[in-house]
Motif scaffolding. Structure first.
Motif, PDB file in Angstrom:
ATOM      1  N   THR A  15      40.339  40.861  50.834  1.00  0.00           N
ATOM      2  CA  THR A  15      40.112  42.136  50.479  1.00  0.00           C
ATOM      3  C   THR A  15      38.312  42.176  50.989  1.00  0.00           C
ATOM      4  O   THR A  15      37.451  41.508  51.148  1.00  0.00           O
ATOM      5  N   ARG A  16      38.232  43.625  50.899  1.00  0.00           N
ATOM      6  CA  ARG A  16      36.894  44.133  51.774  1.00  0.00           C
ATOM      7  C   ARG A  16      35.726  44.227  50.552  1.00  0.00           C
ATOM      8  O   ARG A  16      34.926  44.089  50.758  1.00  0.00           O
ATOM      9  N   GLN A  17      36.688  44.420  49.247  1.00  0.00           N
ATOM     10  CA  GLN A  17      35.225  43.752  48.207  1.00  0.00           C
ATOM     11  C   GLN A  17      35.691  42.827  47.439  1.00  0.00           C
ATOM     12  O   GLN A  17      36.246  42.788  46.924  1.00  0.00           O
ATOM     13  N   PRO A  18      34.217  42.566  46.288  1.00  0.00           N
ATOM     14  CA  PRO A  18      34.336  41.540  45.568  1.00  0.00           C
ATOM     15  C   PRO A  18      35.069  41.500  44.228  1.00  0.00           C
ATOM     16  O   PRO A  18      35.219  42.704  43.872  1.00  0.00           O
ATOM     17  N   HIS A  19      35.709  40.427  44.165  1.00  0.00           N
ATOM     18  CA  HIS A  19      37.108  40.856  42.878  1.00  0.00           C
ATOM     19  C   HIS A  19      37.134  39.200  42.512  1.00  0.00           C
ATOM     20  O   HIS A  19      37.814  38.791  42.442  1.00  0.00           O
ATOM     21  N   PRO A  20      36.276  39.389  41.133  1.00  0.00           N
ATOM     22  CA  PRO A  20      35.769  38.212  40.829  1.00  0.00           C
ATOM     23  C   PRO A  20      36.360  38.261  39.918  1.00  0.00           C
ATOM     24  O   PRO A  20      37.489  36.406  39.153  1.00  0.00           O
ATOM     25  N   GLU A  21      37.556  38.898  39.534  1.00  0.00           N
ATOM     26  CA  GLU A  21      38.605  38.535  38.381  1.00  0.00           C
ATOM     27  C   GLU A  21      39.941  37.554  38.690  1.00  0.00           C
ATOM     28  O   GLU A  21      40.296  36.454  38.279  1.00  0.00           O
ATOM     29  N   PHE A  22      39.601  37.709  40.275  1.00  0.00           N
ATOM     30  CA  PHE A  22      41.163  36.655  40.576  1.00  0.00           C
ATOM     31  C   PHE A  22      40.829  35.633  40.810  1.00  0.00           C
ATOM     32  O   PHE A  22      41.229  34.586  40.138  1.00  0.00           O
ATOM     33  N   GLU A  23      39.407  34.988  41.189  1.00  0.00           N
ATOM     34  CA  GLU A  23      39.270  33.712  41.105  1.00  0.00           C
ATOM     35  C   GLU A  23      38.702  32.893  39.593  1.00  0.00           C
ATOM     36  O   GLU A  23      38.575  32.620  39.392  1.00  0.00           O
ATOM     37  N   GLU A  24      38.418  34.409  38.729  1.00  0.00           N
ATOM     38  CA  GLU A  24      37.909  33.795  37.091  1.00  0.00           C
ATOM     39  C   GLU A  24      39.111  33.532  36.167  1.00  0.00           C
ATOM     40  O   GLU A  24      39.150  32.540  35.524  1.00  0.00           O
ATOM     41  N   ASN A  25      40.343  34.264  37.115  1.00  0.00           N
ATOM     42  CA  ASN A  25      41.176  34.141  36.345  1.00  0.00           C
ATOM     43  C   ASN A  25      42.283  33.533  36.430  1.00  0.00           C
ATOM     44  O   ASN A  25      43.247  33.283  35.593  1.00  0.00           O
ATOM     45  N   LEU A  26      42.868  33.221  37.975  1.00  0.00           N
ATOM     46  CA  LEU A  26      43.697  32.521  38.325  1.00  0.00           C
ATOM     47  C   LEU A  26      43.498  30.941  39.162  1.00  0.00           C
ATOM     48  O   LEU A  26      42.273  31.793  40.140  1.00  0.00           O
ATOM     49  N   ASP A  27      44.118  30.662  38.404  1.00  0.00           N
ATOM     50  CA  ASP A  27      43.430  28.958  39.180  1.00  0.00           C
ATOM     51  C   ASP A  27      44.504  28.915  40.931  1.00  0.00           C
ATOM     52  O   ASP A  27      45.259  30.094  41.176  1.00  0.00           O
ATOM     53  N   SER A  28      43.742  28.195  41.989  1.00  0.00           N
ATOM     54  CA  SER A  28      44.546  27.904  43.222  1.00  0.00           C
ATOM     55  C   SER A  28      43.793  29.155  43.832  1.00  0.00           C
ATOM     56  O   SER A  28      44.965  29.862  44.290  1.00  0.00           O
TER      57      SER A  28
END
Length: 218
Positions: free
Chosen positions: A42-55
């Motif tokens: 991704t071009r921009q940070p998307h913390p929701e991916f790592e915060e909500n999705l394991d692995s």
């Protein structure tokens, strides 16, 4: 005495998804259920991916920098694209250099067989689809390193006809054949409760409508 054959664990694949939008999130959400790790480009940070999705791991990339993409994609087995135009062409180039085994382009539309031939102009192709498919076909025939590709032909997502269309997911916001959302009345006008129904095809046979949910694709 018959012995029960032991089941071998499935080989772990490293899967990457290019794009940080809602569709990429849905894909990642479903893929991690298979226990395969997912890398999000991704071009921009998307913390929701790592915060909500394991692995799930994020990598900030510049899609104009093929060398950077090549480095990030090393060790990836399957790459799913949700981006388009020149950025996707760069991604294809980098994926082949990184020896990615299979590429899924951002072609979640209708059957390829119903599109204009390769040597003609498609007035609806504003996403560089033909250029991407031609490049993938070329690399799939390469003798030095063949990169396979798969196209998911889905047609119009079922969620397109809900109130507000795909706008809540931030998908398909560009005006095109269907017009701007959520006011478009392409085939179905939710506000007025009307729909265009095609009963017969050109050969006089009964016409059927099949729709795919975004979650079904994932």
């Amino acid at each position: 005495m018959r012995q029960k054959a032991s089941q071998q664990p499935a080989a772990m694949m490293r899967i990457a998804i290019a794009g940080g939008g809602s569709f990429a999130y849905i894909l990642a959400q479903e893929i991690i259920k298979t226990a395969h790790p997912v890398l999000i480009l991704t071009r921009q940070p998307h913390p929701e991916f790592e915060e909500n999705l394991d692995s799930c791991q994020l990598a900030l990339v510049d899609y104009q920098n093929v060398e950077e993409l090549h480095y990030v994609l090393r060790g990836v087995d399957l790459l799913i694209s949700t981006i388009s135009n020149n950025e996707q062409l760069n991604l294809i180039d980098a994926a082949r250099r990184a020896r990615v085994r299979c590429f899924v382009p951002s072609e979640f539309e209708g059957p390829l067989s119903h599109r204009p031939p390769a040597n003609s102009t498609d007035p609806l192709d504003n996403r560089g689809s033909r250029a991407a498919l031609d490049l993938l076909e070329s690399w799939s025939q390469s003798r030095s390193h063949r990169m396979n590709y798969t196209v998911f032909s889905c047609g119009i997502f079922m969620e397109r006809f809900a109130r507000g269309g795909l706008q809540p997911w931030g998908i398909g916001t560009q005006p095109g054949l269907m017009g701007p959302m959520p006011t478009s009345d392409y085939l179905v006008n939710v506000e007025q409760g009307t729909a265009e129904v095609v009963e017969r095809d050109a050969a006089g046979r009964t016409a059927y409508v099949a729709m795919t949910s975004m979650y079904d694709v994932a």
